[in-house]
Design a protein around this motif. Structure first.
Motif, PDB file in Angstrom:
ATOM      1  N   SER A 318       0.855  -1.187   0.000  1.00 45.45           N
ATOM      2  CA  SER A 318       0.000   0.000   0.000  1.00 45.45           C
ATOM      3  C   SER A 318       0.896   1.243   0.000  1.00 45.45           C
ATOM      4  CB  SER A 318      -0.864   0.003   1.250  1.00 45.45           C
ATOM      5  OG  SER A 318      -0.010   0.096   2.382  1.00 45.45           O
ATOM      6  N   GLN A 319       0.292   2.389  -0.289  1.00 47.38           N
ATOM      7  CA  GLN A 319       1.041   3.649  -0.316  1.00 47.38           C
ATOM      8  C   GLN A 319       1.788   3.875   1.008  1.00 47.38           C
ATOM      9  OE1 GLN A 319      -1.227   6.930  -1.727  1.00 47.38           O
ATOM     10  NE2 GLN A 319       0.290   8.451  -1.163  1.00 47.38           N
ATOM     11  N   ASP A 320       1.119   3.594   2.122  1.00 49.92           N
ATOM     12  CA  ASP A 320       1.738   3.766   3.449  1.00 49.92           C
ATOM     13  C   ASP A 320       3.037   2.996   3.565  1.00 49.92           C
ATOM     14  OD1 ASP A 320      -0.382   5.171   4.131  1.00 49.92           O
ATOM     15  OD2 ASP A 320      -1.214   3.759   5.621  1.00 49.92           O
ATOM     16  N   VAL A 321       2.960   1.714   3.166  1.00 47.48           N
ATOM     17  CA  VAL A 321       4.147   0.854   3.292  1.00 47.48           C
ATOM     18  C   VAL A 321       5.263   1.381   2.389  1.00 47.48           C
ATOM     19  CG1 VAL A 321       5.043  -1.484   2.927  1.00 47.48           C
ATOM     20  CG2 VAL A 321       2.766  -1.154   3.929  1.00 47.48           C
ATOM     21  N   VAL A 322       4.907   1.754   1.164  1.00 46.09           N
ATOM     22  CA  VAL A 322       5.924   2.248   0.221  1.00 46.09           C
ATOM     23  C   VAL A 322       6.605   3.485   0.817  1.00 46.09           C
ATOM     24  CG1 VAL A 322       6.343   3.225  -2.069  1.00 46.09           C
ATOM     25  CG2 VAL A 322       4.705   1.355  -1.793  1.00 46.09           C
ATOM     26  N   GLU A 323       5.805   4.378   1.349  1.00 49.81           N
ATOM     27  CA  GLU A 323       6.393   5.620   1.871  1.00 49.81           C
ATOM     28  C   GLU A 323       7.242   5.352   3.116  1.00 49.81           C
ATOM     29  OE1 GLU A 323       3.118   8.547  -0.166  1.00 49.81           O
ATOM     30  OE2 GLU A 323       3.190   8.514   2.030  1.00 49.81           O
ATOM     31  N   ARG A 324       6.818   4.349   3.884  1.00 47.40           N
ATOM     32  CA  ARG A 324       7.596   4.029   5.097  1.00 47.40           C
ATOM     33  C   ARG A 324       8.956   3.424   4.727  1.00 47.40           C
ATOM     34  NH1 ARG A 324       7.231  -0.519   7.731  1.00 47.40           N
ATOM     35  NH2 ARG A 324       5.134  -1.036   7.041  1.00 47.40           N
ATOM     36  N   VAL A 325       8.969   2.491   3.744  1.00 47.33           N
ATOM     37  CA  VAL A 325      10.261   1.840   3.456  1.00 47.33           C
ATOM     38  C   VAL A 325      11.173   2.679   2.565  1.00 47.33           C
ATOM     39  CG1 VAL A 325       9.363  -0.506   3.816  1.00 47.33           C
ATOM     40  CG2 VAL A 325       9.466   0.421   1.509  1.00 47.33           C
ATOM     41  N   THR A 326      10.594   3.598   1.776  1.00 43.78           N
ATOM     42  CA  THR A 326      11.466   4.381   0.871  1.00 43.78           C
ATOM     43  C   THR A 326      11.692   5.795   1.408  1.00 43.78           C
ATOM     44  OG1 THR A 326       9.612   5.270  -0.432  1.00 43.78           O
ATOM     45  CG2 THR A 326      10.544   3.165  -1.151  1.00 43.78           C
ATOM     46  N   HIS A 327      10.969   6.186   2.420  1.00 46.47           N
ATOM     47  CA  HIS A 327      11.036   7.553   2.974  1.00 46.47           C
ATOM     48  C   HIS A 327      10.772   8.588   1.900  1.00 46.47           C
ATOM     49  CE1 HIS A 327      12.760   5.507   6.389  1.00 46.47           C
ATOM     50  NE2 HIS A 327      13.730   5.043   5.624  1.00 46.47           N
ATOM     51  N   ALA A 328       9.974   8.223   0.902  1.00 46.42           N
ATOM     52  CA  ALA A 328       9.704   9.153  -0.203  1.00 46.42           C
ATOM     53  C   ALA A 328       8.261   8.984  -0.665  1.00 46.42           C
ATOM     54  CB  ALA A 328      10.649   8.841  -1.365  1.00 46.42           C
ATOM     55  N   PRO A 329       7.709  10.001  -1.334  1.00 42.49           N
ATOM     56  CA  PRO A 329       6.356   9.828  -1.860  1.00 42.49           C
ATOM     57  C   PRO A 329       6.334   8.777  -2.981  1.00 42.49           C
ATOM     58  CG  PRO A 329       7.267  11.956  -2.515  1.00 42.49           C
ATOM     59  CD  PRO A 329       8.264  11.333  -1.607  1.00 42.49           C
ATOM     60  N   LEU A 330       5.156   8.260  -3.243  1.00 42.81           N
ATOM     61  CA  LEU A 330       4.957   7.247  -4.283  1.00 42.81           C
ATOM     62  C   LEU A 330       5.524   7.739  -5.616  1.00 42.81           C
ATOM     63  CD1 LEU A 330       3.494   4.631  -3.684  1.00 42.81           C
ATOM     64  CD2 LEU A 330       1.410   5.608  -4.655  1.00 42.81           C
ATOM     65  N   GLY A 331       6.190   6.846  -6.360  1.00 46.39           N
ATOM     66  CA  GLY A 331       6.687   7.224  -7.684  1.00 46.39           C
ATOM     67  C   GLY A 331       8.185   7.473  -7.707  1.00 46.39           C
ATOM     68  N   PHE A 332       8.821   7.464  -6.533  1.00 46.38           N
ATOM     69  CA  PHE A 332      10.265   7.743  -6.524  1.00 46.38           C
ATOM     70  C   PHE A 332      11.064   6.648  -5.814  1.00 46.38           C
ATOM     71  CE2 PHE A 332       8.048  11.688  -7.165  1.00 46.38           C
ATOM     72  CZ  PHE A 332       8.690  12.190  -8.290  1.00 46.38           C
ATOM     73  N   ALA A 333      10.469   5.454  -5.669  1.00 43.75           N
ATOM     74  CA  ALA A 333      11.169   4.351  -5.007  1.00 43.75           C
ATOM     75  C   ALA A 333      12.365   3.925  -5.846  1.00 43.75           C
ATOM     76  CB  ALA A 333      10.220   3.171  -4.816  1.00 43.75           C
ATOM     77  N   GLY A 334      13.458   3.624  -5.177  1.00 51.38           N
ATOM     78  CA  GLY A 334      14.655   3.131  -5.868  1.00 51.38           C
ATOM     79  C   GLY A 334      15.418   2.193  -4.966  1.00 51.38           C
ATOM     80  N   PRO A 335      16.353   1.410  -5.531  1.00 53.63           N
ATOM     81  CA  PRO A 335      17.022   0.373  -4.734  1.00 53.63           C
ATOM     82  C   PRO A 335      18.176   0.870  -3.862  1.00 53.63           C
ATOM     83  CG  PRO A 335      17.721   0.262  -7.029  1.00 53.63           C
ATOM     84  CD  PRO A 335      16.691   1.350  -6.965  1.00 53.63           C
ATOM     85  N   CYS A 336      18.705   2.076  -4.151  1.00 50.63           N
ATOM     86  CA  CYS A 336      19.904   2.499  -3.425  1.00 50.63           C
ATOM     87  C   CYS A 336      19.556   2.854  -1.973  1.00 50.63           C
ATOM     88  CB  CYS A 336      20.547   3.710  -4.094  1.00 50.63           C
ATOM     89  SG  CYS A 336      21.103   3.319  -5.748  1.00 50.63           S
ATOM     90  N   GLY A 337      20.207   2.184  -1.051  1.00 52.86           N
ATOM     91  CA  GLY A 337      20.018   2.492   0.365  1.00 52.86           C
ATOM     92  C   GLY A 337      18.790   1.857   0.987  1.00 52.86           C
ATOM     93  N   LEU A 338      18.040   1.048   0.231  1.00 52.26           N
ATOM     94  CA  LEU A 338      16.853   0.394   0.813  1.00 52.26           C
ATOM     95  C   LEU A 338      17.292  -0.622   1.863  1.00 52.26           C
ATOM     96  CD1 LEU A 338      14.232  -0.556  -1.930  1.00 52.26           C
ATOM     97  CD2 LEU A 338      14.141   1.274  -0.214  1.00 52.26           C
ATOM     98  N   GLU A 339      16.496  -0.717   2.929  1.00 51.72           N
ATOM     99  CA  GLU A 339      16.885  -1.655   3.982  1.00 51.72           C
ATOM    100  C   GLU A 339      16.028  -2.924   3.992  1.00 51.72           C
ATOM    101  OE1 GLU A 339      16.800   1.060   7.160  1.00 51.72           O
ATOM    102  OE2 GLU A 339      18.812   1.810   6.677  1.00 51.72           O
ATOM    103  N   ILE A 340      15.378  -3.205   2.885  1.00 45.88           N
ATOM    104  CA  ILE A 340      14.586  -4.433   2.792  1.00 45.88           C
ATOM    105  C   ILE A 340      15.238  -5.312   1.712  1.00 45.88           C
ATOM    106  CG2 ILE A 340      12.396  -3.445   3.582  1.00 45.88           C
ATOM    107  CD1 ILE A 340      11.626  -2.991   0.664  1.00 45.88           C
TER     108      ILE A 340
END
Ligand code: ATP
Ligand code: MG
Length: 572
Positions: A318-340
């Protein structure tokens, strides 16, 4: 039967709630009505269609040596606890308690209950194979019930189970069912294809889905032009070339990409092709967030992801989860620095110098070397096959087509029999676990699938095998006693010939009767009015082709039989 005495509430307009043609036409033809989400009532005509489908299914199951039984729909939780499915089945399983606070569920499928029946009675390999089936109502609390009978919460299924003493015997059960299903769908007059299917968390390689080919189908089938490969895209492997040595790329850079959320927007802003962009999709797999990377021109295949991670539940986050794991708004998720955990599709191995989301609003990173700049847990086949991919079996040309799953056959192995201790003594007197197969057919879904495949602008065009009636006889002139008498004679005559005939004796205008006859999809239409009676003929129209002819009233039986044979032969 007489139209005037049957409850056939046809509608002129399509109800707004119906999205697909079968749903619209089933409602308009007065065959079904909605009670509430995913629950439908079958009216007399709808029920006739179900009965015709069921009769063919029963005949062929009996012929294949399966015996019909009827199991309860309410099932005790204890059986589901034995196989572990009480915990794993998810929300589709409707659970409830009885007055004594005992747990129960409504049966979405019957492996546990059937195996419980068998394990108590069968002790020796001599009593096997045992092959049983039932036609019954199932309940699955589907996440998105939709498309009328296509995906209901309550629906009618034929489910069958085989119990065998060893693998060759189990393979024989599977072969018999494959052949039986082929006969069933051929007899139902449907254009279909058997395709290799995903075996889900159950494992093993023996699973085929029977797909009715229709553009509106929820499933996509990949098939090869050069060999007999055909598979659900959920299942079809993507073949990769070996990764060539990568050309190194320069150090990563952050670039501003204001309001560029989609692959399309980022590609045009940065002037790169879609295959240079990496999409980062966040999924929740058995309750844990993971990132999945695919090329911008590819799609993540969540069934393959689930199979790869041996998971039972895969959901887009969900949007909440995406924003929590990427610390960014939807649409800007990327792999660098992700902790999952990060899983990347194999195709990404072949390239370098990618663009990825920056985990920060309006930001992307360029010049990304995935191995240098990110922590990929593993590369795997995680995307959906495309027409540009080679056939995984022969390297030939792949095409994609849409289908509706109407049947599924499954080699289960010992998953359930082992958990439930369903064993027999073999020839040597040694205790061995029975091998199971299970085989489903969506009886109510077939009615919808047949319409998706067979309709025109005027309504349903049922294959004759499953039409509610095979012939409709229209009286054009209720005020003319001679016409009425002749129509009555024709009606009785047709019935005595064994023809399944509906007499439209309503006091309605001819236009209304013609429209309804077309809408209901009855394959043969006969019309008698004053003019045709004077000429000594009945007008006959074939619903599917609209071909018209005249049948003489003298010698009607022979003329009708010849015409009927012609109509039936065409829809074979
Ligand atoms: P789907 O992928 O469409 O949900 P499934 O894999 O869950 O199907 P099975 O458990 O194999 O389906 O059920 C056997 C048959 O029952 C299917 O092939 C289909 O024809 C029918 N069926 C399954 N779910 C539904 C439903 N919600 N409504 C109507 N028919 C269904
Ligand atoms: Mg399902």
């Amino acid at each position: 039967m007489r139209f005037s005495s049957l409850y056939i509430p046809t509608l002129k307009e399509s109800p707004a709630e119906a999205e697909v043609i079968s749903h619209k036409l089933l409602l308009r033809a007065g065959m079904i009505r909605k009670l509430t989400s995913g629950l439908y009532t079958y009216l007399p005509l709808g029920l006739r269609v179900l009965k015709k489908i069921s009769a063919i299914v029963r005949e062929e199951m009996d012929r294949a040596g399966f015996q019909e039984v009827l199991l309860p729909m309410v099932q005790p939780a204890d059986l589901w606890r034995e196989t572990g499915r009480w915990e794993h089945y998810g929300k589709e399983l409707l659970r409830f308690k009885d007055r004594n606070e005992r747990d129960y569920c409504l049966g979405p499928t019957h492996e546990e209950v059937m195996t419980d029946l068998v394990r108590g009675e069968i002790k020796s390999y001599r009593q096997l194979p045992l092959r049983l089936y039932q036609l019954h109502t199932k309940f699955r609390d589907e996440m998105r019930p939709r498309f009328g009978l296509m995906r209901g919460r309550e629906f009618i299924m034929k489910d069958a189970y085989s119990y065998d003493a060893d693998l060759p015997q189990a393979q024989e059960s599977y072969r018999i069912m494959h052949e039986c299903y082929t006969r069933i769908f051929t007899r139902l007059g449907l254009k279909f294809r058997a395709v290799e299917a995903d075996t889900g968390s159950i494992g093993g390689n023996f699973s085929h889905e029977f797909m009715v080919l229709a553009d509106s189908g929820e499933d996509t089938i990949a098939y090869c032009h050069d060999c007999d490969f055909a598979a659900n895209v959920e299942r079809a492997d993507v073949v990769y070339q070996e990764a060539a040595a990568k050309t190194p790329c320069q150090a990563l850079e952050s670039v501003a990409t204001p309001k560029a959320h989609t692959v399309e927007e980022v590609a045009s802003l940065l002037g790169v092709t879609h295959d240079k962009i990496v999409k980062t999709m966040i999924f929740v797999v058995d309750g844990k967030a993971v990132a999945v990377l695919v090329r911008g021109d590819h799609e993540v295949n969540d069934v393959k992801l689930g199979r790869y991670l041996k998971a039972s539940q895969v959901e887009l986050a969900s949007q909440d989860v995406v924003e929590r794991v990427t610390h960014a708004p939807l649409g800007f998720a990327g792999p660098c620095g992700l902790e999952i955990p990060i899983y990347a599709d194999n195709s990404l191995r072949l390239g370098n110098d990618y663009v990825v989301g920056g985990n920060c609003a309006d930001t992307h990173l360029i010049h990304i070397d995935l191995d240098r700049d990110t922590k990929i847990s593993a590369y795997a086949d995680l995307r959906t096959i495309l027409e540009s991919d080679p056939c995984p079996r022969c390297g030939g040309q792949i095409s994609l087509t849409r289908g509706i799953e109407v049947g599924h056959i499954f080699m289960l192995g010992t998953k359930y029999s082992q958990a439930m201790h369903a064993t027999v003594l073999n020839e040597q007197g040694v205790e061995t676990t029975m091998i199971m197969g299970c085989y489903g057919i969506g009886i109510s879904r077939i009615a919808a699938a047949a319409i998706e495949q067979n309709h025109d602008e005027a309504g349903i065009v049922f294959p004759w095998q499953i039409a509610p009636f095979s012939c409709i006889l229209i009286n054009l002139d209720l005020k003319n006693p001679e016409v009425c008498a002749k129509v009555e004679w024709l009606y009785q005559h047709l019935k005595s010939m064994g023809v399944d005939v509906l007499l439209d004796d309503r006091n309605e205008r001819p236009g209304v009767k013609f429209k309804d006859a077309d809408l209901l999809g009855i394959p043969m239409q006969l019309v008698l009015g004053g003019k045709s009676l004077a000429r000594g003929v009945v007008e006959a129209t074939e619903r599917a082709s609209r071909e018209k002819c005249e049948l003489p009233l003298e010698g009607f039986a022979e003329a009708f039989s010849a015409w009927q044979d012609k109509v039936m032969a065409k829809s074979q």
